[in-house]
Design an enzyme around this catalytic site. Structure first.
Site, short mmCIF file in Angstrom:
data_model
loop_
_atom_site.label_atom_id
_atom_site.label_comp_id
_atom_site.label_asym_id
_atom_site.label_seq_id
_atom_site.Cartn_x
_atom_site.Cartn_y
_atom_site.Cartn_z
N GLY A 20 0.94 -1.36 -0.08
CA GLY A 20 0.16 0.00 -0.08
C GLY A 20 0.92 1.34 -0.08
O GLY A 20 0.44 2.34 -0.56
N THR A 37 18.57 -13.74 -1.43
CA THR A 37 17.83 -13.36 -2.48
C THR A 37 16.77 -14.69 -3.05
O THR A 37 15.84 -14.36 -3.82
CB THR A 37 18.36 -13.03 -3.81
OG1 THR A 37 19.20 -14.20 -4.27
CG2 THR A 37 19.30 -11.97 -3.79
N CYS A 93 -16.70 9.61 17.91
CA CYS A 93 -17.82 8.84 17.78
C CYS A 93 -18.29 8.03 19.07
O CYS A 93 -18.74 8.64 19.84
CB CYS A 93 -17.68 7.60 16.74
SG CYS A 93 -19.19 6.95 16.01
N HIS A 148 -16.23 10.88 12.07
CA HIS A 148 -14.63 10.59 12.02
C HIS A 148 -13.67 11.55 11.56
O HIS A 148 -13.68 11.30 10.21
CB HIS A 148 -14.48 9.18 11.46
CG HIS A 148 -15.22 7.98 12.25
ND1 HIS A 148 -14.24 7.09 13.08
CD2 HIS A 148 -16.73 7.81 12.28
CE1 HIS A 148 -15.34 6.15 13.69
NE2 HIS A 148 -16.60 6.51 13.16
N GLU A 164 -10.54 11.85 11.51
CA GLU A 164 -9.28 11.21 11.06
C GLU A 164 -9.39 10.94 9.78
O GLU A 164 -8.28 10.58 9.01
CB GLU A 164 -9.03 10.05 12.05
CG GLU A 164 -9.92 8.71 11.85
CD GLU A 164 -11.32 8.68 12.70
OE1 GLU A 164 -11.66 9.99 13.34
OE2 GLU A 164 -11.90 7.73 13.07
N1 GLN Z 1 -20.95 2.05 18.41
C1 GLN Z 1 -21.40 3.36 18.22
C2 GLN Z 1 -22.79 3.65 17.29
O1 GLN Z 1 -22.89 2.65 16.44
C3 GLN Z 1 -20.28 4.17 17.73
C4 GLN Z 1 -19.74 3.70 16.74
C5 GLN Z 1 -18.27 4.19 16.29
O2 GLN Z 1 -17.53 4.60 17.05
N2 GLN Z 1 -18.02 4.23 15.02
O3 GLN Z 1 -23.22 4.48 17.21
#
Ligand code: GLN
Length: 533
Positions: A20, A191, A384, A510, A512
């Site tokens: 990757g 190798t 989340c 998210h 990230e």
């Molecule tokens: N389990 C939680 C939900 O479904 C949070 C999900 C997560 O952290 N991606 O809402």
């Protein structure tokens, strides 16, 4: 007329050699020469997508803007290239078989026996070609997951073998990544594994054009010559990929090895003379010369495998570099945290992240970590499930809602402060049924989060079923935990921020997934800024 040229990347000897990263690095170099490039990953497993996989299996599940749950390598592609990928960039055996079987049921193959060759291989080829033709890319790099010799990857190898004959010599290229192990007892690089791996490819009808050799030690000229001779590649096409301290150095190393030039020559492409990598190099320079250092604790339950939190980890690297700061991320297993040890575990750190996750295991440790951050004025980012834990904690300990919980963990809680989203009720299938992908969010002016984004309207990616229960919002806001970001159409709470705290932010999405080398994510940047101060 054929426009898109295709590069196929296979791996030999062992897994985890970094196909990757090599693919993303090559793509970066070609992109920096002005070419329009994309990458796709072919995964040989039978799951339709990795959404239902435990992170221990293949690491994090990366979510694209269009809501696809995909392999974590797509995260590398986005971070390196600063592009968005989509469902079309990740093909799995499950998906291929699903569409072939659907066609069979519809009657599309009437009268014919449906077989791996040609039906499965045709479907694989169709998907490989679709990405390039749809978006008019100059080059599409296709990474074949797994290791050459695996039974599962055979149909993919056969499909890309056929493509060379269909698309022609200058339109296709095979790159094979292998390992040259070092035997410390004899002090030698070996190798033979590479030779065997190339032999395996040859048995399947593929002669690699370029060999990239992963190694811990510099390859001597003799080693390169030996590999070239025994594997039928020209000497300049034996490329060294030596271990480095950061993956972000790999594009520069590949440039030194002239990987991009060899590729361009073999594909007969004329491009810009030299790649423009100024911003990339500036990032590397900052990354390697930090002025500050902070220790962040990431509280999660999949911490045994660092790949489980890949995107969060990389987002901290990007955010650290812009802040001239070395961010040390310490993983803390939420099951190991309790009332008695939390002080000891968290006393020397400058920030706490509570990670995304599912289910009951380790939930108390996450709630305790949020409490510690709130009470001790430690910068906090809840992602989340991390936001949901901060909400539960606040309800229990500030609002006096004893036994408040998320209905994901406790169906009969007296205070369901986190509850199943309306549109999730009645859904029983697990695959691809969460609230997934990009949704808009409107941010309140004057909030810390607004300062970070510097705009009112944002769009972030989601992956969840549960949400903040609006019924309790007034109580929360009165006590200082405010909804500063909401979905403008549904009013769903997307961001919560604590008043009278240094920096305490929880997000239902998210962030990230959107952090890249060139565009570090503003929330991570601000979080680190606050951790430094
Ligand atoms: N389990 C939680 C939900 O479904 C949070 C999900 C997560 O952290 N991606 O809402």
């Amino acid at each position: 007329m054929i426009h898109t040229k295709h590069i196929f990347v296979t791996g030999g000897v062992t897994s985890s050699l970094g196909k990757g990263i090599i693919s993303a690095s090559l793509a970066k170099l070609l992109q920096a020469r002005g070419l329009k490039v994309s990458i796709q990953k072919l995964d040989p497993y039978i799951n339709v997508d990795p959404g239902t996989l435990n992170p221990y299996e293949h690491g994090e599940c990366f979510v694209t803007q269009d809501g696809a749950e995909t392999d974590l390598d797509l995260g590398h592609y986005e971070r390196f290239l600063d592009i968005t990928t989509s469902q079309a960039n990740n093909v799995t055996t499950g998906r291929v078989y699903q569409s072939v079987i659907n066609k069979e049921r519809r009657g599309d193959y009437l009268g014919k026996t449906v077989q791996v060759i040609p039906h499965i291989t045709d479907e694989i080829k169709r998907r490989i070609l679709l990405l390039g033709s749809k978006h008019k890319y100059d080059i599409v790099i296709t990474e074949i997951g797994g290791t050459v010799g695996d039974i599962e990857s055979l149909p993919y190898i056969e499909a890309v073998r056929q493509l060379k004959w269909e698309l022609g010599q200058y339109n296709t290229l095979y790159i094979h990544l292998t390992l040259v192990p070092y035997l410390s007892a004899s002090g030698e690089l070996k190798t033979k594994p590479t030779q065997h791996s190339v032999k395996e490819l040859l048995e399947n009808g593929i002669q690699p054009d370029i060999l990239v050799l992963r190694t811990e030690h510099e390859l001597t000229d003799d080693i390169r010559k030996k590999v070239a001779l025994f594997c039928n590649v020209d000497l300049e096409s034996v490329v060294q990929s030596i271990d480095v301290s950061t993956i972000y150095e790999v594009p520069i190393l590949m440039q030194e090895e002239k990987l991009d030039q060899i590729v361009l020559k073999k594909l007969n492409i004329v491009s810009k003379e030299t790649p423009s990598l100024e911003r990339w190099k500036k990032f590397l320079k900052k990354l390697k010369n930090p002025k500050y250092k902070v220790k962040i604790v990431l509280v999660g339950k999949y911490v045994e495998l660092a790949d489980s939190y890949k995107s969060i980890n990389e987002a901290f690297i990007h955010a650290g570099a812009v802040n001239d700061c070395k961010v040390e991320v310490e993983y803390l297993h939420s099951e190991e945290i309790d009332q008695d040890n939390i002080e000891d575990l968290l006393k020397d750190i400058q920030g706490i992240v509570v990670a995304p996750g599912f289910g009951d295991r380790g939930i108390n440790g996450k709630i305790l970590a949020a409490k510690y951050a709130r009470e001790n004025n430690v910068p906090f980012l809840g992602i989340c499930l991390g936001l949901q834990c901060a909400v539960i904690e606040f309800a229990r300990n500030v609002l006096g809602m004893d036994k408040a919980h998320s209905t994901e963990m406790e169906r009969k809680t007296p205070y369901p402060v986190i509850d199943l989203m309306e549109e999730q009720k009645g859904i029983t299938e697990k695959g691809g049924t969460m609230r997934l992908g990009g949704y808009p969010c409107k941010i309140k002016k004057g909030s810390k989060v607004y300062n970070a984004y510097n705009t009112e309207c944002i769009e972030e990616r989601h992956r969840h079923r549960y949400e903040f229960n609006d019924k309790y919002l007034e109580d929360f806001e009165k006590a200082g935990f405010k909804a500063v970001g909401k979905n403008p159409e549904t009013n769903l709470v997307e961001i919560m921020e604590l008043a009278n705290h240094k920096w305490f932010v929880g997000v239902q999405f998210h962030p990230e997934y959107r952090s890249t080398v060139i565009n570090p994510h503003p929330l991570f940047v601000e979080f680190i800024k606050s951790a430094i101060s």
